[in-house]
Design a protein around this motif. Structure first.
Motif, mmCIF file in Angstrom:
data_model
loop_
_atom_site.group_PDB
_atom_site.id
_atom_site.type_symbol
_atom_site.label_atom_id
_atom_site.label_comp_id
_atom_site.label_asym_id
_atom_site.label_seq_id
_atom_site.Cartn_x
_atom_site.Cartn_y
_atom_site.Cartn_z
ATOM 1 N N ARG A 1 17.076 5.693 41.046
ATOM 2 C CA ARG A 1 15.848 5.411 41.778
ATOM 3 C C ARG A 1 14.854 6.519 41.476
ATOM 4 O O ARG A 1 15.195 7.692 41.548
ATOM 5 N N LYS A 2 13.630 6.152 41.125
ATOM 6 C CA LYS A 2 12.624 7.115 40.680
ATOM 7 C C LYS A 2 11.496 7.224 41.703
ATOM 8 O O LYS A 2 10.990 6.201 42.166
ATOM 9 N N LEU B 1 16.987 9.593 32.102
ATOM 10 C CA LEU B 1 17.173 8.519 33.077
ATOM 11 C C LEU B 1 17.856 7.303 32.457
ATOM 12 O O LEU B 1 18.653 6.633 33.118
ATOM 13 N N GLU B 2 17.592 7.027 31.189
ATOM 14 C CA GLU B 2 18.277 5.920 30.509
ATOM 15 C C GLU B 2 19.776 6.185 30.402
ATOM 16 O O GLU B 2 20.596 5.292 30.598
ATOM 17 N N ARG B 3 20.135 7.424 30.075
ATOM 18 C CA ARG B 3 21.558 7.768 29.991
ATOM 19 C C ARG B 3 22.223 7.695 31.358
ATOM 20 O O ARG B 3 23.367 7.273 31.476
ATOM 21 N N LEU B 4 21.512 8.100 32.400
ATOM 22 C CA LEU B 4 22.081 8.036 33.750
ATOM 23 C C LEU B 4 22.246 6.603 34.219
ATOM 24 O O LEU B 4 23.178 6.292 34.964
ATOM 25 N N GLU B 5 21.353 5.707 33.797
ATOM 26 C CA GLU B 5 21.414 4.321 34.243
ATOM 27 C C GLU B 5 22.632 3.574 33.721
ATOM 28 O O GLU B 5 22.957 2.505 34.222
ATOM 29 N N ASN C 1 9.065 11.804 27.453
ATOM 30 C CA ASN C 1 10.126 11.256 26.593
ATOM 31 C C ASN C 1 11.488 11.809 26.973
ATOM 32 O O ASN C 1 12.483 11.078 26.996
ATOM 33 N N LYS C 2 11.560 13.094 27.264
ATOM 34 C CA LYS C 2 12.840 13.701 27.638
ATOM 35 C C LYS C 2 13.345 13.167 28.977
ATOM 36 O O LYS C 2 14.539 12.891 29.125
#
Length: 153
Positions: free
Chosen positions: A72-73, A62-66, A56-57
């Motif tokens: 890219r993961k 990653l959502e905030r960075l997007e 979850n963290k």
């Protein structure tokens, strides 16, 4: 008529350069690499709670960075793979291959940074300190697992 022909020929001899510049703005690429080795879960008491909260963290990060970057993961163990899973089932860890693969894949791209989540233990490949110099971008680390240095027998 002669003046017009001479003017056109002179103009063509001077090689007029007609250029058109196209700008394409692209977001910087942030690469997130997750270590999938079994050694990350060794010091964890309750793995299910750890996996749920950690996933979850990371998803939140990653959502905030997007919002501002192209994210890219990847996951890695013995080799780098394009999917991000939280299995932690790899027997070996080759961190140096991560740096080499990311360098090769994003050679002509606007690579902003590499975020690597790992315990730092590697048992395959070269020393990651030397391999990280290939990348030429900041490397941010998320320390996981037991990060204490143990003396060799």
């Amino acid at each position: 008529m002669r003046l017009i022909v001479q003017s056109v020929i002179s103009f063509l001899i001077l090689n007029p350069i007609l250029t058109q510049i196209d700008y394409q703005v692209e977001k910087p690429v942030i690469v997130f690499a997750q270590d999938q080795s079994e050694s990350i879960l060794i010091p964890v008491q309750d793995t299910n709670v750890f996996l749920a909260s950690y996933k979850n963290k990371i998803d939140s990060l990653l959502e905030r960075l997007e919002e501002n970057y192209e994210v890219r993961k990847f996951s890695f163990g013995e080799k780098l793979s394009d999917n991000l899973d939280f299995q932690f089932n790899q027997k070996q860890t080759d961190i140096s291959s991560v740096f080499e693969e990311i360098t090769n894949r994003f050679e002509n791209r606007n690579l902003g940074a590499l975020i690597m989540a790992s315990d730092g233990l590697y048992n395959k490949g070269t020393n990651p300190v030397y391999s990280s110099n290939l990348l030429k971008v900041p490397v941010f680390s998320i320390a996981l697992g037991d990060t204490t240095v143990r003396k060799d027998i």
